[in-house]
Design an enzyme around this catalytic site. Structure first.
Site, PDB file in Angstrom:
ATOM      1  N   ALA A 108      40.666  59.345  51.875  1.00 49.69           N
ATOM      2  CA  ALA A 108      41.802  59.535  52.787  1.00 49.69           C
ATOM      3  C   ALA A 108      41.276  59.477  54.218  1.00 49.69           C
ATOM      4  O   ALA A 108      40.962  60.498  54.827  1.00 49.69           O
ATOM      5  CB  ALA A 108      42.484  60.873  52.496  1.00 49.69           C
TER       6      ALA A 108
ATOM      7  N   PHE B 289      48.120  55.110  53.604  1.00 42.34           N
ATOM      8  CA  PHE B 289      47.457  54.032  52.848  1.00 42.34           C
ATOM      9  C   PHE B 289      46.371  54.574  51.917  1.00 42.34           C
ATOM     10  O   PHE B 289      45.323  53.942  51.751  1.00 42.34           O
ATOM     11  CB  PHE B 289      46.794  53.014  53.785  1.00 42.34           C
TER      12      PHE B 289
ATOM     13  N   ARG C 116      32.128  47.323  51.103  1.00 39.65           N
ATOM     14  CA  ARG C 116      32.401  45.922  51.458  1.00 39.65           C
ATOM     15  C   ARG C 116      31.797  44.978  50.422  1.00 39.65           C
ATOM     16  O   ARG C 116      32.400  43.952  50.085  1.00 39.65           O
ATOM     17  CB  ARG C 116      31.877  45.628  52.873  1.00 39.65           C
TER      18      ARG C 116
ATOM     19  N   GLN D 288      42.492  11.550  42.353  1.00 41.05           N
ATOM     20  CA  GLN D 288      41.286  11.990  43.064  1.00 41.05           C
ATOM     21  C   GLN D 288      41.533  13.281  43.853  1.00 41.05           C
ATOM     22  O   GLN D 288      40.653  14.128  43.961  1.00 41.05           O
ATOM     23  CB  GLN D 288      40.806  10.886  43.998  1.00 41.05           C
TER      24      GLN D 288
ATOM     25  N   GLY E  70      51.774  23.612  40.731  1.00 43.97           N
ATOM     26  CA  GLY E  70      53.108  23.196  41.175  1.00 43.97           C
ATOM     27  C   GLY E  70      54.097  24.356  41.040  1.00 43.97           C
ATOM     28  O   GLY E  70      53.756  25.500  41.334  1.00 43.97           O
ATOM     29  N   GLY E  71      55.287  24.051  40.550  1.00 43.43           N
ATOM     30  CA  GLY E  71      56.329  25.072  40.423  1.00 43.43           C
ATOM     31  C   GLY E  71      55.908  26.207  39.505  1.00 43.43           C
ATOM     32  O   GLY E  71      56.273  27.369  39.730  1.00 43.43           O
TER      33      GLY E  71
ATOM     34  N   GLU F 229      39.013  47.868  53.792  1.00 42.51           N
ATOM     35  CA  GLU F 229      37.641  48.026  54.330  1.00 42.51           C
ATOM     36  C   GLU F 229      37.388  47.105  55.530  1.00 42.51           C
ATOM     37  O   GLU F 229      36.250  46.709  55.787  1.00 42.51           O
ATOM     38  CB  GLU F 229      36.561  47.766  53.268  1.00 42.51           C
TER      39      GLU F 229
ATOM     40  N   THR G 190      39.604  44.105  58.219  1.00 42.65           N
ATOM     41  CA  THR G 190      40.098  42.724  58.171  1.00 42.65           C
ATOM     42  C   THR G 190      38.972  41.734  58.507  1.00 42.65           C
ATOM     43  O   THR G 190      37.871  42.131  58.911  1.00 42.65           O
ATOM     44  CB  THR G 190      41.223  42.524  59.209  1.00 42.65           C
TER      45      THR G 190
HETATM   46  C1  LIG Z   1      46.606  48.211  49.630  1.00 46.49           C
HETATM   47  C2  LIG Z   1      45.863  49.015  50.623  1.00 46.49           C
HETATM   48  C3  LIG Z   1      45.019  50.037  50.194  1.00 46.49           C
HETATM   49  C4  LIG Z   1      44.358  50.818  51.118  1.00 46.49           C
HETATM   50  N1  LIG Z   1      43.567  51.842  50.672  1.00 46.49           N
HETATM   51  C5  LIG Z   1      43.029  52.703  51.565  1.00 46.49           C
HETATM   52  C6  LIG Z   1      42.357  53.882  51.132  1.00 46.49           C
HETATM   53  O1  LIG Z   1      42.157  54.088  49.926  1.00 46.49           O
HETATM   54  N2  LIG Z   1      41.936  54.767  52.058  1.00 46.49           N
HETATM   55  C7  LIG Z   1      42.125  54.563  53.391  1.00 46.49           C
HETATM   56  O2  LIG Z   1      41.726  55.402  54.184  1.00 46.49           O
HETATM   57  N3  LIG Z   1      42.747  53.442  53.851  1.00 46.49           N
HETATM   58  C8  LIG Z   1      43.203  52.522  52.963  1.00 46.49           C
HETATM   59  N4  LIG Z   1      43.858  51.395  53.395  1.00 46.49           N
HETATM   60  C9  LIG Z   1      43.978  51.180  54.807  1.00 46.49           C
HETATM   61  C10 LIG Z   1      43.236  49.983  55.273  1.00 46.49           C
HETATM   62  O3  LIG Z   1      41.865  50.206  55.219  1.00 46.49           O
HETATM   63  C11 LIG Z   1      43.800  49.772  56.668  1.00 46.49           C
HETATM   64  O4  LIG Z   1      45.075  49.230  56.471  1.00 46.49           O
HETATM   65  C12 LIG Z   1      43.038  48.865  57.454  1.00 46.49           C
HETATM   66  O5  LIG Z   1      41.908  49.520  57.887  1.00 46.49           O
HETATM   67  C13 LIG Z   1      43.860  48.368  58.624  1.00 46.49           C
HETATM   68  O6  LIG Z   1      44.380  49.381  59.410  1.00 46.49           O
HETATM   69  P1  LIG Z   1      45.791  49.180  60.121  1.00 46.49           P
HETATM   70  O7  LIG Z   1      46.726  48.678  59.108  1.00 46.49           O
HETATM   71  O8  LIG Z   1      46.180  50.403  60.842  1.00 46.49           O
HETATM   72  O9  LIG Z   1      45.503  48.009  61.116  1.00 46.49           O
HETATM   73  P2  LIG Z   1      45.108  48.037  62.662  1.00 46.49           P
HETATM   74  O10 LIG Z   1      43.791  48.713  62.866  1.00 46.49           O
HETATM   75  O11 LIG Z   1      46.253  48.509  63.441  1.00 46.49           O
HETATM   76  O12 LIG Z   1      44.899  46.485  62.867  1.00 46.49           O
HETATM   77  C14 LIG Z   1      45.993  45.592  63.115  1.00 46.49           C
HETATM   78  C15 LIG Z   1      45.442  44.248  63.522  1.00 46.49           C
HETATM   79  O13 LIG Z   1      44.647  44.408  64.707  1.00 46.49           O
HETATM   80  C16 LIG Z   1      43.352  43.883  64.500  1.00 46.49           C
HETATM   81  N5  LIG Z   1      42.352  44.704  65.179  1.00 46.49           N
HETATM   82  C17 LIG Z   1      42.190  46.046  65.116  1.00 46.49           C
HETATM   83  N6  LIG Z   1      41.141  46.420  65.834  1.00 46.49           N
HETATM   84  C18 LIG Z   1      40.594  45.292  66.366  1.00 46.49           C
HETATM   85  C19 LIG Z   1      39.473  45.002  67.210  1.00 46.49           C
HETATM   86  N7  LIG Z   1      38.634  45.963  67.607  1.00 46.49           N
HETATM   87  N8  LIG Z   1      39.222  43.725  67.526  1.00 46.49           N
HETATM   88  C20 LIG Z   1      40.054  42.716  67.110  1.00 46.49           C
HETATM   89  N9  LIG Z   1      41.120  42.921  66.319  1.00 46.49           N
HETATM   90  C21 LIG Z   1      41.387  44.189  65.950  1.00 46.49           C
HETATM   91  C22 LIG Z   1      43.122  43.899  62.981  1.00 46.49           C
HETATM   92  O14 LIG Z   1      42.205  42.902  62.565  1.00 46.49           O
HETATM   93  C23 LIG Z   1      44.519  43.633  62.466  1.00 46.49           C
HETATM   94  O15 LIG Z   1      44.742  42.267  62.391  1.00 46.49           O
HETATM   95  C24 LIG Z   1      44.511  50.571  52.493  1.00 46.49           C
HETATM   96  C25 LIG Z   1      45.337  49.529  52.926  1.00 46.49           C
HETATM   97  C26 LIG Z   1      46.007  48.761  52.003  1.00 46.49           C
HETATM   98  C27 LIG Z   1      46.892  47.664  52.502  1.00 46.49           C
END
Ligand SMILES: Cc1cc2nc3c(=O)[nH]c(=O)nc-3n(C[C@H](O)[C@H](O)[C@H](O)COP(=O)(O)OP(=O)(O)OC[C@H]3O[C@@H](n4cnc5c(N)ncnc54)[C@H](O)[C@@H]3O)c2cc1C
Length: 384
Positions: free
Chosen positions: A124, A156, A245, A281, A341-342, A365, A367
């Site tokens: 969490a 999340f 990761r 191809q 396809g479909g 973990e 983006t």
């Molecule tokens: C299915 C699912 C399961 C998850 N499980 C867990 C869990 O078990 N425990 C937990 O703690 N969290 C969990 N998460 C959370 C997940 O790790 C976060 O969603 C993720 O870290 C992104 O945070 P955010 O959505 O607030 O995005 P934000 O941090 O708001 O990012 C939004 C956008 O801004 C970009 N961005 C942010 N900072 C920067 C920067 N410094 N430079 C450039 N771009 C940036 C990001 O790349 C992204 O495109 C889960 C999420 C999902 C969808």
């Protein structure tokens, strides 16, 4: 240089493959996904066979193996079924925090429960206002005699509605400068008074796992539930990302392979314009491109796991593996849909589910952007 798995790794690979073949049925998957239900029976069987926590020490009911063995298992399970495989592999989400940083008592109390399939766990960390930016937390833990009092809401939280315990990042020193030096990690059992877990909403993928909002209201926890050192929660998180990761990369690799296998089987039998579509191809080149991506994803993911096990910790390599393998999974699954396809768009043919599940790996973990930030920071000598 030797690119060959050991005899015992090949046996683990075969065992995981056979387990998935015997236990994961398409009908089961479609039903559980529709109902958003965790594959409990399959998880317990996987634990009985030692696939959960394979890298835990034997004294915590693990197999005493490495991250590479865990990667091999994750790849096999996720290639057979991206959703069941993910649920099983993420059943012990909080394991890394405990394994690497918790005191012996906490490890002995909780790790066997994870490995034996008796308890799900959850990290969490994320908050509404703190996604990737974890340098400050709104959730607080304040000392009160022999306890912490925890207040705040996490979002999340994977497995959040079923987990037996959470590893929670809390601000324990609000005056710390910089703020991240005031963050600590605390283990909180889910049945403590003052905790409410509610579903955070519907996910695009990994629909057998709950994603929850977890609220802590005056939750009292013994001071001994601190994981690692006070004020080191942020640093510990960076170390946990190393392993997590690699594991996400392995999941993605398996998903890419699974989507490819389904597409290959389909194109081999599909005929249009009086011939097999494999005679075009463009189809052949698509297959080749997909296979190249999978092979490269496998190489870098295995290398990352092998390096981790050898004690060679490289944020750059681990982020590269996570970034490349997850991108490959999304691209391969996308192409698999096109090749069908479909039919690719229909749930029964599964590749659309692999695509939806793969998309998750690009976010969890960190983006792609965040992985690139890490890689660049390492290239510039700012981190290792
Ligand atoms: C299915 C699912 C399961 C998850 N499980 C867990 C869990 O078990 N425990 C937990 O703690 N969290 C969990 N998460 C959370 C997940 O790790 C976060 O969603 C993720 O870290 C992104 O945070 P955010 O959505 O607030 O995005 P934000 O941090 O708001 O990012 C939004 C956008 O801004 C970009 N961005 C942010 N900072 C920067 C920067 N410094 N430079 C450039 N771009 C940036 C990001 O790349 C992204 O495109 C889960 C999420 C999902 C969808």
């Amino acid at each position: 240089m030797d690119f060959v798995l050991t005899k015992s790794q090949i046996e683990i690979q075969k065992a995981a493959r056979n387990f998935a073949k015997g236990e994961f049925a398409k009908e089961l998957s479609l039903e559980l996904e529709k109902k958003h239900e965790f594959p409990t029976k399959t998880w317990k069987k996987a634990a009985e066979l030692g696939f959960i926590g394979i890298y835990f020490d034997e004294k915590y009911s693990g197999q005493g193996l490495g991250i590479l063995e865990n990667v091999i298992v994750a790849e096999e399970l996720c290639s057979k079924d991206s959703t069941i495989g993910s649920a099983l592999i993420l059943a012990g989400l909080a394991s890394e925090s405990l394994l690497r940083f918790a005191c012996e008592e906490l490890k002995q109390q909780f790790l066997p429960l994870i490995a034996e399939g008796k308890m799900l766990s959850a990290d969490a960390f994320t908050e509404l206002d703190h996604g990737h930016d974890m340098t400050v937390m709104n959730t607080t833990a304040v000392r009160d005699r022999g306890d912490w009092i925890v207040n705040g809401t996490k979002t999340f939280v994977g497995n959040g509605c079923q987990a037996g315990f959470y590893t929670v990042l809390c601000q324990t020193d609000p005056d710390a400068n910089p703020s991240y030096k005031g963050i600590s990690m605390i283990l909180i059992e889910a049945d403590r008074n003052g905790i409410t877990a509610t579903n955070a909403g519907e996910n695009l993928g990994i629909r057998m796992m709950s994603t929850a909002n977890v609220r802590f209201k005056d939750v009292r926890i013994p001071l001994t539930h601190l994981i690692g050192e006070e004020g080191k929660g942020f640093d510990q998180l960076q170390a946990i990302f190393h392993e997590s990761r690699i594991l996400i990369a392995a999941q993605a690799l398996g998903m890419a392979q699974g989507a490819f296998d389904r597409a290959l089987a389909y194109v081999k039998q599909r005929e249009q314009f009086g011939k097999k579509i494999t005679e075009f191809q463009i189809t052949r080149h698509k297959l080749a491109d997909m296979a190249i991506k999978i092979e490269l994803a496998r190489l870098i993911t295995y290398k990352a796991a092998w390096s981790f096990d050898a004690g060679d910790i490289s944020s750059k390599l681990f982020s590269m593996a996570k970034m490349y393998a997850t991108q490959a999974a999304v691209e391969v699954a996308d192409e698999a849909i096109q090749l069908l396809g479909g039919y690719g768009y229909m749930v029964e043919y599964e590749v659309e589910r692999f695509y939806r599940d793969a998309k998750m790996t690009e976010i969890l973990e960190g983006t792609q952007t965040i992985q690139k930030n890490t890689i660049a920071a390492a290239l510039l000598g700012q981190i290792k």
